[in-house]
Design an enzyme around this catalytic site. Sequence first.
Site, short mmCIF file in Angstrom:
data_model
loop_
_atom_site.label_atom_id
_atom_site.label_comp_id
_atom_site.label_asym_id
_atom_site.label_seq_id
_atom_site.Cartn_x
_atom_site.Cartn_y
_atom_site.Cartn_z
N GLU A 46 -9.18 -41.31 -40.35
CA GLU A 46 -8.82 -40.21 -39.44
C GLU A 46 -7.74 -40.74 -38.53
O GLU A 46 -8.03 -41.52 -37.60
CB GLU A 46 -10.05 -39.79 -38.61
CG GLU A 46 -11.16 -39.16 -39.41
CD GLU A 46 -10.82 -37.81 -39.96
OE1 GLU A 46 -9.72 -37.29 -39.67
OE2 GLU A 46 -11.63 -37.27 -40.71
N CYS B 59 -6.11 -36.39 -30.54
CA CYS B 59 -5.43 -36.39 -31.84
C CYS B 59 -4.98 -34.99 -32.21
O CYS B 59 -4.00 -34.82 -32.92
CB CYS B 59 -6.33 -36.98 -32.91
SG CYS B 59 -7.93 -36.19 -33.03
P1 NDP Z 1 -6.11 -48.09 -32.79
O1 NDP Z 1 -5.68 -47.91 -34.20
O2 NDP Z 1 -5.37 -49.02 -31.94
O3 NDP Z 1 -7.63 -48.56 -32.74
C1 NDP Z 1 -8.67 -47.84 -33.34
C2 NDP Z 1 -9.85 -48.77 -33.54
O4 NDP Z 1 -9.52 -49.76 -34.50
C3 NDP Z 1 -10.26 -49.52 -32.29
O5 NDP Z 1 -11.65 -49.69 -32.26
C4 NDP Z 1 -9.56 -50.84 -32.48
O6 NDP Z 1 -10.12 -51.88 -31.75
C5 NDP Z 1 -9.76 -51.05 -33.96
N1 NDP Z 1 -8.85 -51.99 -34.58
C6 NDP Z 1 -7.64 -52.42 -34.15
N2 NDP Z 1 -7.09 -53.28 -35.05
C7 NDP Z 1 -7.97 -53.39 -36.06
C8 NDP Z 1 -7.98 -54.10 -37.31
N3 NDP Z 1 -6.97 -54.87 -37.67
N4 NDP Z 1 -9.03 -53.98 -38.11
C9 NDP Z 1 -10.08 -53.18 -37.77
N5 NDP Z 1 -10.12 -52.47 -36.62
C10 NDP Z 1 -9.08 -52.57 -35.78
O7 NDP Z 1 -6.16 -46.63 -32.16
P2 NDP Z 1 -6.47 -46.24 -30.65
O8 NDP Z 1 -7.79 -46.78 -30.26
O9 NDP Z 1 -5.28 -46.54 -29.83
O10 NDP Z 1 -6.66 -44.65 -30.78
C11 NDP Z 1 -5.62 -43.76 -30.70
C12 NDP Z 1 -5.22 -43.28 -32.07
O11 NDP Z 1 -6.33 -42.71 -32.73
C13 NDP Z 1 -4.19 -42.18 -32.03
O12 NDP Z 1 -3.22 -42.42 -33.02
C14 NDP Z 1 -4.98 -40.94 -32.36
O13 NDP Z 1 -4.22 -39.90 -32.93
C15 NDP Z 1 -5.98 -41.47 -33.31
N6 NDP Z 1 -7.12 -40.59 -33.37
C16 NDP Z 1 -7.31 -39.86 -34.51
C17 NDP Z 1 -8.34 -38.95 -34.57
C18 NDP Z 1 -8.60 -38.17 -35.81
O14 NDP Z 1 -9.70 -37.66 -35.91
N7 NDP Z 1 -7.69 -38.05 -36.74
C19 NDP Z 1 -9.22 -38.71 -33.43
C20 NDP Z 1 -8.92 -39.54 -32.29
C21 NDP Z 1 -7.90 -40.44 -32.28
P3 NDP Z 1 -9.50 -52.27 -30.32
O15 NDP Z 1 -9.36 -51.01 -29.53
O16 NDP Z 1 -10.53 -53.14 -29.77
O17 NDP Z 1 -8.17 -52.91 -30.58
#
Ligand code: NDP
Length: 529
Positions: free
Chosen positions: A247, A281
Amino acid sequence: MTDIITTTGFRTVTARNPATGEVLRKFECATPGQVYQAVDSARAAQKTWAATDVNARKEILHAFIRELHARKSEVAVLISRETGKPLAEALVTEVVVALDAADFLLRELPRFLRPERVGHANPMMKARRSYLLREAYGVVGVISPWNYPFSIPAVDVLNALMCGNGVVLKPSEFTPLIALKLKELFDAAGLPAGLLRVIIGDGLTGASLTQAPPEHLVDKLIFTGSVSTGKRIARAAAENLLPVVLELGGKDPMIVLEDANLETATSAAVWGAFMNAGQTCLSVERCYVHRSLFDNFVKRCVEKTSQLRVRPKDGGEYDVGPLIHAGQADIVDKQVQEAVAAGAKIECGGRRLDELGMNYYTPTVITGINSSLRLMCEETFGPVLPIIPFDNDDEAISMANDSEFGLAASVWTGDLARGEALARRIQAGAVMVNDVITSFGISEAPHGGVKSSGMGRTHGRAGLGEMVRLKYVDADRMGGVAKAWWFGYGDGYLSQMEGFADFMFSSSIIQRLQGGWRSIGAYFRKGRV
Ligand code: NDP
């Protein structure tokens, strides 16, 4: 053994109130070994859980709803503290969404998990009893973002658990406390120990969940986050053929036709763009308005935006809070300043609010934007509403589809049939006519995108479908009879099968009857092995 892994890592993450900078709690990141151990223990607990019947699971659901409902204010306050969003939004877009998802499961789960009969049109298959079973994967990994730190993991965790899985949840490093609160609620609801594990840490901690050795790897992964992390996860998952739901981001268009209700559509644009400070999002990120309405539309959006209360320094009631951190405010500001340098016009806002803190940005209405700019192409994820005029439906659809993203969209019109016809032409996972964002809170509605917005679905029956493996069971009541298509190849065999193909698929009735007769005759004449 604790179900919450927080000890002996080298790195730390800090939960802060983004509105004030107040440190709420510091955690050491879980080590890879602790992540693997969490998966192992969820797997051990899942074996018993998978054998429980639907009624036992429903009891936990009932208890979860009771618990969350009773503690809704406490949960909303924590969400608001850890994200900075208004309390009202924490309640409506997080707590109520989770409650509704649990309520949906109460109704849907028994139907969903019941074996589904598969009928056969082919007469040679008529003697079979065939059905589909929906079986738990085992352990589902859930990696969730900070913008909806409660409702996103709550729905995924509920769906995974109720389908019989164990779960390992890795929340964003910015919102660990609310993930722990979610676990606390499940514990209070009587969820068996070990079945839901929460691992606290940063991106590397998340990576140890997706890149674990096969014996410690989850069986399915539900990831919500940015496109760049999503791609990284997809690459890691491919190595082990780990099934994933992604997502990802969005750049959702809102199309306002000339017959739309101006007052409602402008309120929707302002709410859709500025709710959660634009960090949604499904935010309205591009607003296309028919030229005949354009000037009035912009004017009303500016008037309504100027009435929004940005969180004051001392707290109290507000409509728009801070961004999650200063880095997010940097991205927003850069996109806006780049657009201004290219000739865009700031109708209101367009600046950081340093007097409140580094991560505050004014709700901004902007016009005159070139469609090739980052503000129109990349996810802004901040309180910015770009408004662009169009002259006809085809132009609006073409502009809406001119994006690498395809999460959701909306069409605003007084003519529902016209709106629905346009909805079919928009490349998106969901299109609402005369509403924005709400589809996320409709538990029956699948949630997910097309193009770079990801793959797979969460929410609704489709979301449940992601939590189970489909197994086809086929029991032949004529087990003592050799199948006609087994060995014994030769003229008789070919004659039988050709006759059968004619009987089944010929467009001529006569040929069908002849084929059937030929096939039966050949069946008795042919040799067998
Ligand atoms: P990120 O991609 O930065 O992080 C998402 C999650 O992935 C966090 O828990 C993060 O941990 C973790 N993560 C980061 N790097 C890795 C890795 N290499 N391997 C595994 N997990 C990892 O997104 P954001 O948290 O900044 O969220 C915002 C984004 O999410 C926006 O692009 C938004 O559009 C999208 N989003 C999409 C939705 C949908 O339903 N389509 C709904 C809500 C948001 P950590 O934070 O600890 O780095």
